[in-house]
Design an enzyme around this catalytic site. Structure first.
Site, short mmCIF file in Angstrom:
data_model
loop_
_atom_site.label_atom_id
_atom_site.label_comp_id
_atom_site.label_asym_id
_atom_site.label_seq_id
_atom_site.Cartn_x
_atom_site.Cartn_y
_atom_site.Cartn_z
N HIS A 10 -29.76 38.96 3.92
CA HIS A 10 -29.94 39.56 2.61
C HIS A 10 -29.07 40.74 2.21
O HIS A 10 -27.99 40.93 2.81
CB HIS A 10 -31.54 39.66 2.27
CG HIS A 10 -32.22 38.43 2.85
ND1 HIS A 10 -32.30 37.16 2.05
CD2 HIS A 10 -32.93 37.98 3.92
CE1 HIS A 10 -33.05 36.36 2.56
NE2 HIS A 10 -33.35 36.89 3.97
N GLU A 24 -37.07 43.28 3.42
CA GLU A 24 -36.24 42.58 4.47
C GLU A 24 -34.79 43.08 4.68
O GLU A 24 -34.22 43.40 5.60
CB GLU A 24 -36.36 41.29 4.22
CG GLU A 24 -35.47 40.54 5.36
CD GLU A 24 -35.53 38.68 5.45
OE1 GLU A 24 -34.93 38.33 6.39
OE2 GLU A 24 -35.96 38.40 4.44
N HIS A 79 -33.00 38.84 10.84
CA HIS A 79 -34.09 38.57 9.51
C HIS A 79 -35.32 38.91 9.80
O HIS A 79 -35.67 39.29 11.02
CB HIS A 79 -34.26 37.15 9.25
CG HIS A 79 -32.92 36.55 8.49
ND1 HIS A 79 -32.77 36.33 7.27
CD2 HIS A 79 -31.49 36.24 9.08
CE1 HIS A 79 -31.38 35.85 6.83
NE2 HIS A 79 -30.93 35.75 8.01
N GLU A 141 -36.02 36.27 13.79
CA GLU A 141 -37.03 36.43 12.92
C GLU A 141 -37.89 37.63 13.28
O GLU A 141 -38.79 37.30 14.24
CB GLU A 141 -37.97 35.27 12.42
CG GLU A 141 -36.85 34.50 11.48
CD GLU A 141 -36.98 34.63 10.10
OE1 GLU A 141 -37.15 35.96 9.70
OE2 GLU A 141 -36.43 33.81 9.25
#
Length: 253
Positions: A10, A24, A79, A141
């Site tokens: 992102h 995030e 992430h 993640e």
């Protein structure tokens, strides 16, 4: 030379997941910058490139194109999760075999050794960054921003450093990276008994463009902004930090 492409998920107009005061895009960048510092400062024959080094918008295509054009040996996308769960999980593209699976297994294991996260397993997904990269690729993640316990961990500079360390240990295992033997000249701008004070100083340093990390050592939370094998490079950073208003000095280990 092993070429590692690190992709902080992102950024810019795309904040990614948010919750409990976290976005995030900021957390992934913190992990990626800390990981880059560890790899370049501590290991030989490794080159690192990031898809972004600040809060900027970078498309998925731009990320994979950059890694492919550079000729990266490995693509690592970092992430943070959301959706009501808790813990750590990793993803590779469906149907790929070794060496991707071997790299994934080693990195996954080392991250879970480094941090207190529930193991959600090794998974597959048709993500763009896994599908469009021509080299082995992994997406991690690292906890859930919408889980209070996970989020509180991710708010800790020491925990972020541990996450980065786990990723680095996994990459070192996967690619047989050798540790540097030279002395390290580290640049420090403060040391505190209270972690909040160290986090505050680190945030001030980051706002002025320094890659600050908080390390707990010898009973104190120390704010470090660089580590070098060259004393001259460390001295140059000290001068930059002093010009920015910080009480910087070098220590060696």
């Amino acid at each position: 030379m092993v070429k590692i492409f690190i992709d902080p998920g992102h950024g810019g107009s795309d904040s990614g997941a948010s919750g409990n005061g976290l976005q995030e895009k900021h957390v992934t960048l913190q992990i990626a910058l800390a990981l880059r510092t560890i790899l370049l400062d501590e290991y030989q024959n490794v080159s690192v490139q990031l898809s972004r080094t600040s809060d900027q918008t970078v498309s998925l295509t731009q990320r994979t194109n950059a890694a492919n054009s550079w000729g990266a040996d490995f693509f690592l996308s970092i992430h943070i999760n959301a959706g009501g769960g808790t813990g750590f999980e990793s993803y590779i593209y469906p149907g790929v075999g070794a060496p991707t699976t071997t790299y994934r297994d080693r990195i996954h294991e080392e991250i879970l050794k480094a941090v207190d996260f529930r193991d959600r397993g090794k998974k597959t997904a048709d993500f763009h960054v896994l599908r469009e990269t021509v080299m082995p690729a992994l997406l991690t993640e690292n906890g859930f921003v919408d889980n209070v316990n996970d989020a509180n961990k991710l708010k800790s500079s020491a925990f972020i450093q541990s996450l980065a360390r786990g990723h680095a240990n996994g990459l070192a295992r996967a690619f047989n990276l050798s540790k540097k033997t030279a002395s390290h000249y580290k640049v420090q701008i403060g040391a505190f008994q209270e972690k909040n004070n160290a986090d505050s100083l680190a945030a001030q340093a980051e706002a002025k463009g320094f890659d600050a990390i908080v390390i707990y050592r010898d009973g104190l939370y120390k704010v470090q902004i660089g580590a070098f094998s060259s004393k001259e490079n460390a001295e140059a950073l000290v001068q930059q930090a002093k010009s920015a208003g910080f009480d910087a000095f070098i220590y060696q280990e």
